[in-house]
Motif scaffolding. Structure first.
Motif, mmCIF file in Angstrom:
data_model
loop_
_atom_site.group_PDB
_atom_site.id
_atom_site.type_symbol
_atom_site.label_atom_id
_atom_site.label_comp_id
_atom_site.label_asym_id
_atom_site.label_seq_id
_atom_site.Cartn_x
_atom_site.Cartn_y
_atom_site.Cartn_z
ATOM 1 N N ASP A 1 10.308 -15.031 0.933
ATOM 2 C CA ASP A 1 9.492 -14.752 -0.073
ATOM 3 C C ASP A 1 8.571 -15.013 1.055
ATOM 4 N N GLY A 2 7.234 -13.979 0.830
ATOM 5 C CA GLY A 2 6.344 -13.462 1.123
ATOM 6 C C GLY A 2 5.737 -12.860 0.223
ATOM 7 N N LEU A 3 3.838 -12.607 0.521
ATOM 8 C CA LEU A 3 3.355 -11.539 0.262
ATOM 9 C C LEU A 3 2.225 -10.703 1.170
ATOM 10 N N VAL A 4 2.361 -9.895 0.673
ATOM 11 C CA VAL A 4 1.563 -9.078 2.167
ATOM 12 C C VAL A 4 0.501 -8.408 0.463
ATOM 13 N N VAL A 5 -0.527 -7.893 0.903
ATOM 14 C CA VAL A 5 -1.599 -8.006 0.099
ATOM 15 C C VAL A 5 -2.512 -7.074 1.001
ATOM 16 N N ILE A 6 -2.735 -5.192 0.714
ATOM 17 C CA ILE A 6 -3.069 -4.408 1.287
ATOM 18 C C ILE A 6 -4.474 -4.522 0.669
ATOM 19 N N VAL A 7 -5.516 -4.678 1.411
ATOM 20 C CA VAL A 7 -7.256 -3.953 1.221
ATOM 21 C C VAL A 7 -7.398 -2.922 0.601
ATOM 22 N N SER A 8 -6.646 -1.533 0.201
ATOM 23 C CA SER A 8 -7.527 -0.364 0.049
ATOM 24 C C SER A 8 -8.840 -0.031 -0.152
ATOM 25 N N SER A 9 -9.003 1.324 -1.528
ATOM 26 C CA SER A 9 -10.619 1.856 -1.048
ATOM 27 C C SER A 9 -9.662 2.368 -2.997
ATOM 28 N N TRP A 10 -11.234 2.235 -4.287
ATOM 29 C CA TRP A 10 -11.199 3.199 -4.545
ATOM 30 C C TRP A 10 -10.279 4.786 -4.062
ATOM 31 N N ALA A 11 -10.754 5.347 -2.762
ATOM 32 C CA ALA A 11 -10.761 6.343 -1.989
ATOM 33 C C ALA A 11 -9.354 6.608 -1.907
ATOM 34 N N GLY A 12 -8.518 5.500 -2.004
ATOM 35 C CA GLY A 12 -7.159 5.634 -1.616
ATOM 36 C C GLY A 12 -6.446 5.945 -3.030
ATOM 37 N N ARG A 13 -6.987 5.703 -3.774
ATOM 38 C CA ARG A 13 -6.173 6.339 -4.828
ATOM 39 C C ARG A 13 -6.699 8.118 -5.664
ATOM 40 N N HIS A 14 -8.616 7.798 -5.272
ATOM 41 C CA HIS A 14 -9.528 9.333 -5.872
ATOM 42 C C HIS A 14 -10.121 9.487 -4.707
ATOM 43 N N ALA A 15 -9.382 10.106 -3.669
ATOM 44 C CA ALA A 15 -10.174 10.400 -2.492
ATOM 45 C C ALA A 15 -11.823 11.168 -3.124
ATOM 46 N N VAL A 16 -13.120 10.720 -1.607
ATOM 47 C CA VAL A 16 -13.966 10.615 -2.045
ATOM 48 C C VAL A 16 -14.925 11.663 -1.331
ATOM 49 N N LYS A 17 -16.124 12.334 -1.718
ATOM 50 C CA LYS A 17 -16.031 13.094 -0.434
ATOM 51 C C LYS A 17 -17.761 11.663 0.176
ATOM 52 N N LEU A 18 -17.779 11.473 -0.163
ATOM 53 C CA LEU A 18 -18.248 10.209 0.799
ATOM 54 C C LEU A 18 -17.750 9.124 1.788
ATOM 55 N N HIS B 1 -4.904 6.450 1.470
ATOM 56 C CA HIS B 1 -4.482 6.429 0.687
ATOM 57 C C HIS B 1 -3.132 6.250 1.138
ATOM 58 N N ALA B 2 -3.013 6.452 1.963
ATOM 59 C CA ALA B 2 -1.823 6.189 3.653
ATOM 60 C C ALA B 2 -0.988 4.815 2.847
ATOM 61 N N LEU B 3 -2.360 3.515 2.829
ATOM 62 C CA LEU B 3 -2.041 2.128 2.434
ATOM 63 C C LEU B 3 -0.732 1.539 0.987
ATOM 64 N N LEU B 4 -1.513 2.803 0.255
ATOM 65 C CA LEU B 4 -0.862 3.093 -1.163
ATOM 66 C C LEU B 4 0.730 3.301 -0.666
ATOM 67 N N ALA B 5 0.928 4.406 0.280
ATOM 68 C CA ALA B 5 2.341 4.290 0.665
ATOM 69 C C ALA B 5 3.097 3.133 0.937
ATOM 70 N N LEU B 6 1.886 2.450 2.198
ATOM 71 C CA LEU B 6 2.785 1.249 2.435
ATOM 72 C C LEU B 6 3.060 0.708 1.925
ATOM 73 N N GLY B 7 2.642 0.152 1.084
ATOM 74 C CA GLY B 7 2.576 -0.698 0.221
ATOM 75 C C GLY B 7 4.076 -0.418 -0.662
ATOM 76 N N GLN B 8 3.883 1.212 -1.021
ATOM 77 C CA GLN B 8 5.120 0.856 -1.559
ATOM 78 C C GLN B 8 6.235 1.043 -0.991
ATOM 79 N N SER B 9 6.503 1.575 -0.106
ATOM 80 C CA SER B 9 6.903 1.352 1.367
ATOM 81 C C SER B 9 7.755 -0.577 1.204
#
Length: 260
Positions: free
Chosen positions: A135-152, A162-170
């Motif tokens: 049992d266990g839960l890992v919550v990864i705090v990414s960003s809106w920029a993890g889904r939608h890259a923003v120039k800012l 973005h890479a954190l999304l792949a890490l969580g999926q893996s």
């Protein structure tokens, strides 16, 4: 929803912002919380505040970009508390000079070290005990920029988030059979100290319309209180008044119609 009594939660980046708010939220749900980060004074302030409110908390200083240090902190938590049920990987940063034209390699390495490697190091440190517990839960705090890259955000921030999304999926693909679940939280703009690291921070009237750390913390607590059979894979959350969607250029009045 279920309470978190008897659970142990480790929150990196716990000395401010989303990490601090999440530590408080999990403690109010009954978890013992360990907050980690580089600023010991701030960590002690957060832990003391939780204890003063009737919760249970400790401070464990950590540079998340140091893999050996992350392992030592995780081992220390298990030695003291016997378990780590929840990891909230909230440590993150950006730099003022963040565009391709101004970002140097040292700043790139710093951002990658904290935003990406730091999450991996903490996750790797908790996985063996979580596997043993089933049992266990890992919550990864990414960003809106993890889904939608923003120039800012700049290339390093966008890439790491973005890479954190792949890490969580893996993590979900490989560890779901072991009872371990991961949730990647992608907040839009949040009114934290990180805003002051921008070359041009938003004005106060706009900051007032952004998310608050406690808004994101409520979402994370809700995920943590879900039954073990539930995996909330991803959460994309933003201010209703989303500056990514709003044209900052003042509207010009339409020209008056010609009178025939």
């Amino acid at each position: 929803m279920i309470g978190l009594g008897g659970k142990v939660a480790w929150v990196t980046g716990g000395g401010s912002g989303i990490g601090e708010a999440t530590a408080g939220a999990l403690a109010r749900a009954g978890a013992h919380v360990v907050v980690s980060g580089r600023r010991q004074v701030e960590l002690e302030r957060v832990a003391q505040g939780i204890r003063a409110a009737g919760g249970s908390a400790d401070a464990a200083p950590l540079d998340v970009a140091d893999a050996d240090a992350a392992l030592r902190v995780a081992d220390g938590i298990r030695a003291a508390r016997g378990r780590i049920d929840i990891l909230v990987a909230s440590a993150g940063l950006n730099v003022p000079n963040r565009s391709f034209a101004t970002l140097d390699t040292a700043a790139w390495d710093t951002i990658v070290g904290v935003n990406l490697s730091g999450v991996m190091y903490a996750t790797a440190a908790v996985l063996p005990a979580m596997r043993a517990a089933g049992d266990g839960l890992v919550v990864i705090v990414s960003s809106w920029a993890g889904r939608h890259a923003v120039k800012l955000g700049g290339p390093a921030y966008n890439a790491t988030k973005h890479a954190l999304l792949a890490l969580g999926q893996s993590l979900n693909m490989e560890e779901c059979a072991n009872g371990i679940r991961a949730c990647v939280v992608m907040p839009g703009e949040v009114a934290t100290d990180l805003l002051n690291q921008r070359a041009a921070p938003p004005p106060p009237e706009e900051v007032a319309r952004l998310l608050r750390p406690e808004d994101v913390a409520r979402m994370i607590r809700a995920v943590a209180e879900m039954p073990a059979r539930v995996c909330v894979n991803e959460i994309l959350i933003s201010p209703t008044w989303n500056r990514n969607f709003i044209d900052p250029t003042p509207a010009r009045p339409e020209p008056a119609a010609a009178i025939p």
